[in-house]
Motif scaffolding. Structure first.
Motif, mmCIF file in Angstrom:
data_model
loop_
_atom_site.group_PDB
_atom_site.id
_atom_site.type_symbol
_atom_site.label_atom_id
_atom_site.label_comp_id
_atom_site.label_asym_id
_atom_site.label_seq_id
_atom_site.Cartn_x
_atom_site.Cartn_y
_atom_site.Cartn_z
ATOM 1 N N UNK A 1 -80.612 36.329 -39.087
ATOM 2 C CA UNK A 1 -79.062 36.281 -39.414
ATOM 3 C C UNK A 1 -78.342 35.087 -38.145
ATOM 4 N N UNK A 2 -77.641 34.556 -39.432
ATOM 5 C CA UNK A 2 -76.269 33.870 -38.670
ATOM 6 C C UNK A 2 -75.613 34.706 -38.018
ATOM 7 N N UNK B 1 -74.147 40.841 -43.582
ATOM 8 C CA UNK B 1 -73.762 40.300 -44.394
ATOM 9 C C UNK B 1 -75.185 41.026 -44.850
ATOM 10 N N UNK B 2 -76.205 41.351 -44.506
ATOM 11 C CA UNK B 2 -77.153 41.621 -43.866
ATOM 12 C C UNK B 2 -77.679 43.445 -44.373
ATOM 13 N N UNK B 3 -76.494 44.216 -44.147
ATOM 14 C CA UNK B 3 -75.993 45.951 -44.115
ATOM 15 C C UNK B 3 -75.464 45.947 -45.198
ATOM 16 N N UNK C 1 -74.397 33.324 -46.813
ATOM 17 C CA UNK C 1 -73.392 34.475 -46.096
ATOM 18 C C UNK C 1 -72.670 33.729 -46.685
ATOM 19 N N UNK C 2 -72.233 32.534 -46.138
ATOM 20 C CA UNK C 2 -71.489 31.451 -46.555
ATOM 21 C C UNK C 2 -71.855 29.820 -46.608
ATOM 22 N N UNK C 3 -70.923 28.815 -46.872
ATOM 23 C CA UNK C 3 -71.952 27.557 -47.860
ATOM 24 C C UNK C 3 -72.651 27.234 -46.622
ATOM 25 N N UNK C 4 -73.570 27.274 -45.939
ATOM 26 C CA UNK C 4 -74.537 26.045 -44.997
ATOM 27 C C UNK C 4 -75.101 27.486 -43.978
ATOM 28 N N UNK C 5 -74.546 28.509 -44.422
ATOM 29 C CA UNK C 5 -74.835 29.310 -43.667
ATOM 30 C C UNK C 5 -75.828 30.286 -44.026
ATOM 31 N N UNK C 6 -77.203 30.213 -44.466
ATOM 32 C CA UNK C 6 -78.026 31.299 -44.442
ATOM 33 C C UNK C 6 -78.793 31.996 -43.794
ATOM 34 N N UNK D 1 -68.391 35.862 -35.390
ATOM 35 C CA UNK D 1 -67.851 37.457 -36.199
ATOM 36 C C UNK D 1 -69.777 37.645 -36.516
ATOM 37 N N UNK D 2 -70.056 37.501 -36.811
ATOM 38 C CA UNK D 2 -71.257 38.039 -36.572
ATOM 39 C C UNK D 2 -71.622 38.572 -38.044
#
Length: 412
Positions: A152-153, A164-166, A63-68, A158-159
């Motif tokens: 998710x992360x 990103x999943x959606x 989703x973002x660096x280091x945040x999968x 900010x969820x």
């Protein structure tokens, strides 16, 4: 030989307790200024754990660096509905570790309780949903359709993870979602909305002893806050007390003057800022509420030519409500009654969850899980380990009931 119910419950209980301990011992507080201060280690651990369970297809998406995000898919190979379980990997800060009686990332078990950040919110429930699906697969239970494990992360901020999943289309064909959060295994069919607003009042900096040479933003902010208190009471009179969510609220939280730089007792600040944490019930319209706040500003401007204000909507999360006769609610309610051996309680979630955005996307949601509702984010956070076992069986039963329902919501 088929596993007996007693053996299965014991097996699942031991697994969920162990998995919860393993996850809690991996710190996953988002600390952007610290190396490794993110969910990556916890997410990778979960992904590896899922890969070791036969029948789960695993996806890892950054989703973002280091945040999968981690997504697990179980496909029965038979046409049917899709059920989603959601449980996040991030946890809030532990604060001062010295304030804890036990290591905040130790997952120590004492007198039937496991202590640590995330035991309650929500690594315990994340472990329950994974263990429940593993149990279904290992016992070769018959079901139709698909199960998606959404892990998710960034739920605590900010969820970004669920958004990103959606956006990636994972929720497009989901027929119902179980949001795995600490709700004492109550069947929560509603949750309050969240509207966060930052308000800045502009003034003119001056000497405190020569007040007529400046414009004091603090007087103007005080009038705004007083008017917002009246607006809160008006909204409560209009909308009443929700049966599960209680009252709508408007809460000023941060109050800062000056907004930046050093505060000094003999200086009128240039600006004053406050933030509002507004919590709404399902029949409130956020845009209508914003218009009412704008009306307050307009009235104050008419009264005071020096009144200058700006506002920003930082976050807008609508309230949600799912009908009690919705198939996913019915499945959870029936499963809870079966596992708890008593009539379950309906309730609501006082805050927002990742389920908010699934709801907006058109997915019916219901929230339930292990853990005292008042414990999240507290020092000495804990979960009853017996409840982890119970919740695992509740999730297991709910999945089978939902996926094996006929078109009328009855088990086939």
């Amino acid at each position: 030989m088929r596993t007996t119910k007693i053996d299965r419950v014991k097996r699942d209980y031991e697994r969920v307790v162990t998995l919860t301990q393993q996850l809690v011992r991996i710190p996953s507080v988002y600390r952007p200024d610290e190396p490794g201060g993110n969910e990556e280690k916890a997410a990778n651990f979960v992904a590896d754990h899922l890969r070791n369970i036969d029948g789960i297809e695993v996806h890892v998406e950054e989703v973002a660096p280091g945040r999968p995000n981690v997504i697990g898919v179980v496909d029965s190979g038979k046409p049917g509905k899709t059920l989603l379980f959601e449980g996040h990997t991030d946890v809030v800060t532990e604060g001062d570790p010295a304030s804890w009686k036990h290591d905040p990332f130790g997952a120590d078990i004492i007198d039937g309780k496991m202590y640590g950040r995330g035991t309650n919110d929500t690594k315990g429930n994340l472990s329950c949903m994974i263990t429940a699906v593993q149990s279904i697969l290992e016992d070769r239970e018959s079901f139709t359709g698909k199960i998606i494990l959404c892990i998710p992360v960034d739920e605590e901020s900010l969820m970004l993870g669920i958004k990103h999943f959606i956006e990636r289309g994972w929720a497009d064909d989901v027929d119902g979602a179980i949001i795995c959060e600490p709700e004492e295994n109550q069947v929560c069919v509603a949750q309050r909305g969240a509207l966060r607003i930052k308000i800045t009042v502009k003034g003119k900096m001056a000497h405190g002893a020569i007040s007529w040479s400046g414009i004091n933003p603090n007087w103007r902010m005080a009038k705004i806050i007083t008017a917002l208190e009246k607006l809160e009471k008006s909204e409560q009179e209009i909308h009443g007390e929700h049966p599960y969510l209680k009252w709508p609220s408007i809460t000023p939280t941060i109050l800062r003057s000056p907004v930046s730089g050093d505060a000094q007792i003999n200086v009128i600040p240039e600006k004053c800022m406050t933030t509002l944490d507004i919590r709404t019930v399902p029949n409130q319209d956020h845009q209508d509420l914003i218009r009412k706040i704008e009306d307050i500003f307009a009235e104050l401007k008419r009264e005071d030519a020096d009144f200058q204000v700006e506002y920003d909507v930082i976050e807008d999360r609508p309230a949600t409500e799912t009908a009690q006769d919705d198939p996913v609610v019915k499945a959870v309610y029936d499963a809870a009654g079966e596992v708890l051996d008593k009539q379950p309680a309906y309730n609501g979630v006082p805050g927002a969850t990742d389920g908010t955005f699934l709801h907006v996307h058109g997915v019916p949601i219901v929230t339930t899980g292990a853990g005292d509702r008042d414990i999240p984010h507290q020092i000495n956070e804990y979960v009853e380990i017996e409840e982890l076992g119970t919740t695992t069986q509740l999730y297991r039963s709910a999945a089978l009931k939902f996926l094996n329902q006929d078109g009328n919501g009855n088990e086939s």
